[in-house]
Design a protein around this motif. Structure first.
Motif, PDB file in Angstrom:
ATOM      1  N   ILE A   1       0.820  -1.219   0.000  1.00  0.00           N
ATOM      2  CA  ILE A   1       0.000   0.000   0.000  1.00  0.00           C
ATOM      3  C   ILE A   1       0.852   1.267   0.000  1.00  0.00           C
ATOM      4  O   ILE A   1       0.697   2.128  -0.883  1.00  0.00           O
ATOM      5  CB  ILE A   1      -0.995  -0.020   1.170  1.00  0.00           C
ATOM      6  N   PRO A   2       1.779   1.455   0.949  1.00  0.00           N
ATOM      7  CA  PRO A   2       2.587   2.691   0.885  1.00  0.00           C
ATOM      8  C   PRO A   2       3.499   2.746  -0.327  1.00  0.00           C
ATOM      9  O   PRO A   2       3.710   3.831  -0.900  1.00  0.00           O
ATOM     10  CB  PRO A   2       3.388   2.656   2.186  1.00  0.00           C
ATOM     11  N   ALA A   3       4.057   1.597  -0.752  1.00  0.00           N
ATOM     12  CA  ALA A   3       4.958   1.602  -1.909  1.00  0.00           C
ATOM     13  C   ALA A   3       4.214   2.002  -3.180  1.00  0.00           C
ATOM     14  O   ALA A   3       4.734   2.766  -3.999  1.00  0.00           O
ATOM     15  CB  ALA A   3       5.598   0.224  -2.088  1.00  0.00           C
ATOM     16  N   VAL A   4       2.993   1.513  -3.348  1.00  0.00           N
ATOM     17  CA  VAL A   4       2.198   1.859  -4.526  1.00  0.00           C
ATOM     18  C   VAL A   4       1.834   3.339  -4.505  1.00  0.00           C
ATOM     19  O   VAL A   4       1.962   4.041  -5.527  1.00  0.00           O
ATOM     20  CB  VAL A   4       0.928   0.990  -4.603  1.00  0.00           C
TER      21      VAL A   4
ATOM     22  N   THR B   1       3.508   5.923  -7.183  1.00  0.00           N
ATOM     23  CA  THR B   1       2.558   6.513  -8.118  1.00  0.00           C
ATOM     24  C   THR B   1       2.603   8.036  -8.057  1.00  0.00           C
ATOM     25  O   THR B   1       2.605   8.718  -9.096  1.00  0.00           O
ATOM     26  CB  THR B   1       1.130   6.020  -7.818  1.00  0.00           C
ATOM     27  N   LEU B   2       2.655   8.597  -6.857  1.00  0.00           N
ATOM     28  CA  LEU B   2       2.729  10.054  -6.708  1.00  0.00           C
ATOM     29  C   LEU B   2       4.022  10.607  -7.303  1.00  0.00           C
ATOM     30  O   LEU B   2       4.002  11.596  -8.045  1.00  0.00           O
ATOM     31  CB  LEU B   2       2.626  10.429  -5.225  1.00  0.00           C
TER      32      LEU B   2
ATOM     33  N   VAL C   1       9.758   3.663  -9.385  1.00  0.00           N
ATOM     34  CA  VAL C   1       9.510   5.035  -9.822  1.00  0.00           C
ATOM     35  C   VAL C   1       9.887   5.227 -11.291  1.00  0.00           C
ATOM     36  O   VAL C   1       9.296   6.073 -11.985  1.00  0.00           O
ATOM     37  CB  VAL C   1      10.263   6.020  -8.919  1.00  0.00           C
ATOM     38  N   ALA C   2      10.840   4.463 -11.815  1.00  0.00           N
ATOM     39  CA  ALA C   2      11.192   4.584 -13.229  1.00  0.00           C
ATOM     40  C   ALA C   2      10.026   4.157 -14.115  1.00  0.00           C
ATOM     41  O   ALA C   2       9.713   4.807 -15.123  1.00  0.00           O
ATOM     42  CB  ALA C   2      12.430   3.733 -13.537  1.00  0.00           C
ATOM     43  N   PHE C   3       9.358   3.067 -13.735  1.00  0.00           N
ATOM     44  CA  PHE C   3       8.219   2.587 -14.520  1.00  0.00           C
ATOM     45  C   PHE C   3       7.034   3.548 -14.417  1.00  0.00           C
ATOM     46  O   PHE C   3       6.374   3.850 -15.422  1.00  0.00           O
ATOM     47  CB  PHE C   3       7.805   1.187 -14.047  1.00  0.00           C
ATOM     48  N   THR C   4       6.742   4.013 -13.213  1.00  0.00           N
ATOM     49  CA  THR C   4       5.601   4.919 -13.059  1.00  0.00           C
ATOM     50  C   THR C   4       5.843   6.235 -13.795  1.00  0.00           C
ATOM     51  O   THR C   4       4.914   6.800 -14.392  1.00  0.00           O
ATOM     52  CB  THR C   4       5.339   5.192 -11.570  1.00  0.00           C
ATOM     53  N   THR C   5       7.073   6.734 -13.777  1.00  0.00           N
ATOM     54  CA  THR C   5       7.398   7.956 -14.523  1.00  0.00           C
ATOM     55  C   THR C   5       7.185   7.750 -16.011  1.00  0.00           C
ATOM     56  O   THR C   5       6.651   8.627 -16.712  1.00  0.00           O
ATOM     57  CB  THR C   5       8.851   8.381 -14.258  1.00  0.00           C
ATOM     58  N   LEU C   6       7.595   6.608 -16.516  1.00  0.00           N
ATOM     59  CA  LEU C   6       7.408   6.292 -17.933  1.00  0.00           C
ATOM     60  C   LEU C   6       5.931   6.284 -18.298  1.00  0.00           C
ATOM     61  O   LEU C   6       5.530   6.859 -19.325  1.00  0.00           O
ATOM     62  CB  LEU C   6       8.036   4.938 -18.248  1.00  0.00           C
ATOM     63  N   PHE C   7       5.101   5.666 -17.461  1.00  0.00           N
ATOM     64  CA  PHE C   7       3.658   5.625 -17.728  1.00  0.00           C
ATOM     65  C   PHE C   7       3.062   7.024 -17.775  1.00  0.00           C
ATOM     66  O   PHE C   7       2.341   7.381 -18.721  1.00  0.00           O
ATOM     67  CB  PHE C   7       2.943   4.799 -16.646  1.00  0.00           C
ATOM     68  N   PHE C   8       3.347   7.824 -16.754  1.00  0.00           N
ATOM     69  CA  PHE C   8       2.750   9.154 -16.671  1.00  0.00           C
ATOM     70  C   PHE C   8       3.299  10.086 -17.747  1.00  0.00           C
ATOM     71  O   PHE C   8       2.547  10.892 -18.307  1.00  0.00           O
ATOM     72  CB  PHE C   8       2.976   9.750 -15.281  1.00  0.00           C
ATOM     73  N   ARG C   9       4.578   9.987 -18.030  1.00  0.00           N
ATOM     74  CA  ARG C   9       5.158  10.851 -19.057  1.00  0.00           C
ATOM     75  C   ARG C   9       4.506  10.593 -20.403  1.00  0.00           C
ATOM     76  O   ARG C   9       4.155  11.537 -21.132  1.00  0.00           O
ATOM     77  CB  ARG C   9       6.664  10.616 -19.106  1.00  0.00           C
ATOM     78  N   ASN C  10       4.331   9.334 -20.778  1.00  0.00           N
ATOM     79  CA  ASN C  10       3.699   9.007 -22.055  1.00  0.00           C
ATOM     80  C   ASN C  10       2.246   9.470 -22.090  1.00  0.00           C
ATOM     81  O   ASN C  10       1.751   9.903 -23.138  1.00  0.00           O
ATOM     82  CB  ASN C  10       3.779   7.501 -22.314  1.00  0.00           C
ATOM     83  N   PHE C  11       1.567   9.385 -20.964  1.00  0.00           N
ATOM     84  CA  PHE C  11       0.172   9.835 -20.908  1.00  0.00           C
ATOM     85  C   PHE C  11       0.083  11.351 -21.009  1.00  0.00           C
ATOM     86  O   PHE C  11      -0.750  11.899 -21.744  1.00  0.00           O
ATOM     87  CB  PHE C  11      -0.473   9.354 -19.614  1.00  0.00           C
TER      88      PHE C  11
ATOM     89  N   THR D   1      -1.212   2.440 -13.389  1.00  0.00           N
ATOM     90  CA  THR D   1      -0.016   2.417 -12.551  1.00  0.00           C
ATOM     91  C   THR D   1      -0.252   1.661 -11.253  1.00  0.00           C
ATOM     92  O   THR D   1       0.599   0.876 -10.814  1.00  0.00           O
ATOM     93  CB  THR D   1       0.433   3.858 -12.235  1.00  0.00           C
ATOM     94  N   VAL D   2      -1.398   1.882 -10.635  1.00  0.00           N
ATOM     95  CA  VAL D   2      -1.711   1.198  -9.382  1.00  0.00           C
ATOM     96  C   VAL D   2      -1.792  -0.309  -9.598  1.00  0.00           C
ATOM     97  O   VAL D   2      -1.234  -1.099  -8.811  1.00  0.00           O
ATOM     98  CB  VAL D   2      -3.018   1.738  -8.785  1.00  0.00           C
ATOM     99  N   ILE D   3      -2.476  -0.737 -10.662  1.00  0.00           N
ATOM    100  CA  ILE D   3      -2.576  -2.172 -10.941  1.00  0.00           C
ATOM    101  C   ILE D   3      -1.199  -2.764 -11.223  1.00  0.00           C
ATOM    102  O   ILE D   3      -0.841  -3.839 -10.720  1.00  0.00           O
ATOM    103  CB  ILE D   3      -3.535  -2.430 -12.114  1.00  0.00           C
ATOM    104  N   TRP D   4      -0.420  -2.067 -12.038  1.00  0.00           N
ATOM    105  CA  TRP D   4       0.919  -2.557 -12.388  1.00  0.00           C
ATOM    106  C   TRP D   4       1.791  -2.687 -11.140  1.00  0.00           C
ATOM    107  O   TRP D   4       2.400  -3.731 -10.894  1.00  0.00           O
ATOM    108  CB  TRP D   4       1.560  -1.604 -13.393  1.00  0.00           C
TER     109      TRP D   4
END
Length: 294
Positions: A95-98, A102-103, A167-177, A215-218
């Motif tokens: 929970i805290p890691a997600v 994500t933030l 954080v690298a994966f979440t940044t990639l998701f949000f940047r592309n979006f 991102t949350v699901i991933w």
């Protein structure tokens, strides 16, 4: 052949093709779900019936004792024979890691895509490199870092590990979006006097629901199913459920209790299964939401 008869023939062919397609899909779904069915049936049998029966044979009587033993119904103090204490550990890690990853990914993606600065492309390239670094490479330096911070063998340490790596994966998701969001929207808000965080909170975040779900699901799935980080950086009392499941399966006294192993595996998989069942359609929508700009 008349136009009407041609139309009827076409309709018949389409129905036949559709029926064949559904048949193939049903067969593939049955093949895909076969291991889960075997696990479920095995968990509902006693040990003797498992030895004498077949994998797909139905249980003669429903025996739920394996589920209680897998969960750890018989506990003395802090000593539980099942995976229930470690189930809670996984939630304390996930929970805290997600939420944190994500933030951070949302803020990073917002900055890189909509607030260009000198070196932003280089920063993004470095994050991309981080996505492809194998887990095994960072085990030793991460262990030294956790020891230096004083959070080795704790759930806090595991949260830190998953945030850093995720954080690298979440940044990639949000940047592309966010690349699909018109930059004029940010410029107009800046002209109206809105600052960095005001634009992010009042304009960008309300548009980010699809990618937040992705991102949350991933992240939830990746962190919950992780074994390597869990076994490397956790202590005996802070192990995630995947490590506890491995210990349960590979530890036996007397005869091997396959029904307990199968029940424990299903229990450990229930949270990720529930996430995909409840939010799977939003996952697909979120992946495609930023595919077309405009």
């Amino acid at each position: 052949m008349s136009k009407t008869s041609t139309g009827r023939q076409t309709t018949w062919v389409e129905k036949a093709l559709r029926a064949a397609l559904y048949a193939v899909l049903i067969i593939m779904a049955a093949v895909y779900l076969m291991p889960f069915l075997v696990m479920l049936l095995t968990s509902l049998k006693d040990v003797e019936e498992i030895r004498t029966g077949t994998l797909l044979s139905l249980p003669s009587t429903l025996d739920l004792s394996a589920w209680g033993k897998a969960w750890g119904e018989a506990c003395t103090g802090n000593n539980c024979g099942g995976i229930s204490p470690y189930f809670l550990n996984s939630f304390q890690i996930v929970i805290p890691a997600v939420l944190i990853s994500t933030l951070l990914g949302a803020i990073n993606g917002y900055v890189i895509s909509l607030w260009k600065f000198r070196g932003s492309d280089l920063f993004f390239a470095a994050l991309l490199v981080g996505c492809f670094i194998p887990f095994q490479v960072i085990l030793l330096p991460m262990a030294r870092t956790l020891g230096w911070l004083g959070i080795a063998n704790t759930t806090t340490g595991l949260v830190f590990v998953h945030v850093v790596y995720g954080v690298a994966f979440t940044t990639l998701f949000f940047r592309n979006f966010y690349q699909a969001i018109p930059g004029e929207l940010v410029k107009a808000a800046r002209l109206d006097g809105a600052g960095f965080f005001t634009i992010f909170y009042r304009i960008i975040l309300p548009l980010s629901t699809p990618i937040i779900v992705v991102t949350v699901i991933w992240q939830f799935t990746q962190i919950w199913n992780d074994f390597l980080f869990g076994v490397a950086f956790s202590g005996f009392d802070t192990q995630p459920v995947t490590v506890a499941l491995n210990n349960l399966v590979n530890t036996s006294f007397g005869g091997k209790e396959y029904n307990v192993d199968m029940a424990a595996a299903i229990i450990a998989a229930l949270p990720t299964l529930a996430v995909y069942v409840l939010a799977g359609k939003y996952f697909v929508r979120g992946l495609t939401a930023g595919a077309v700009k405009g």
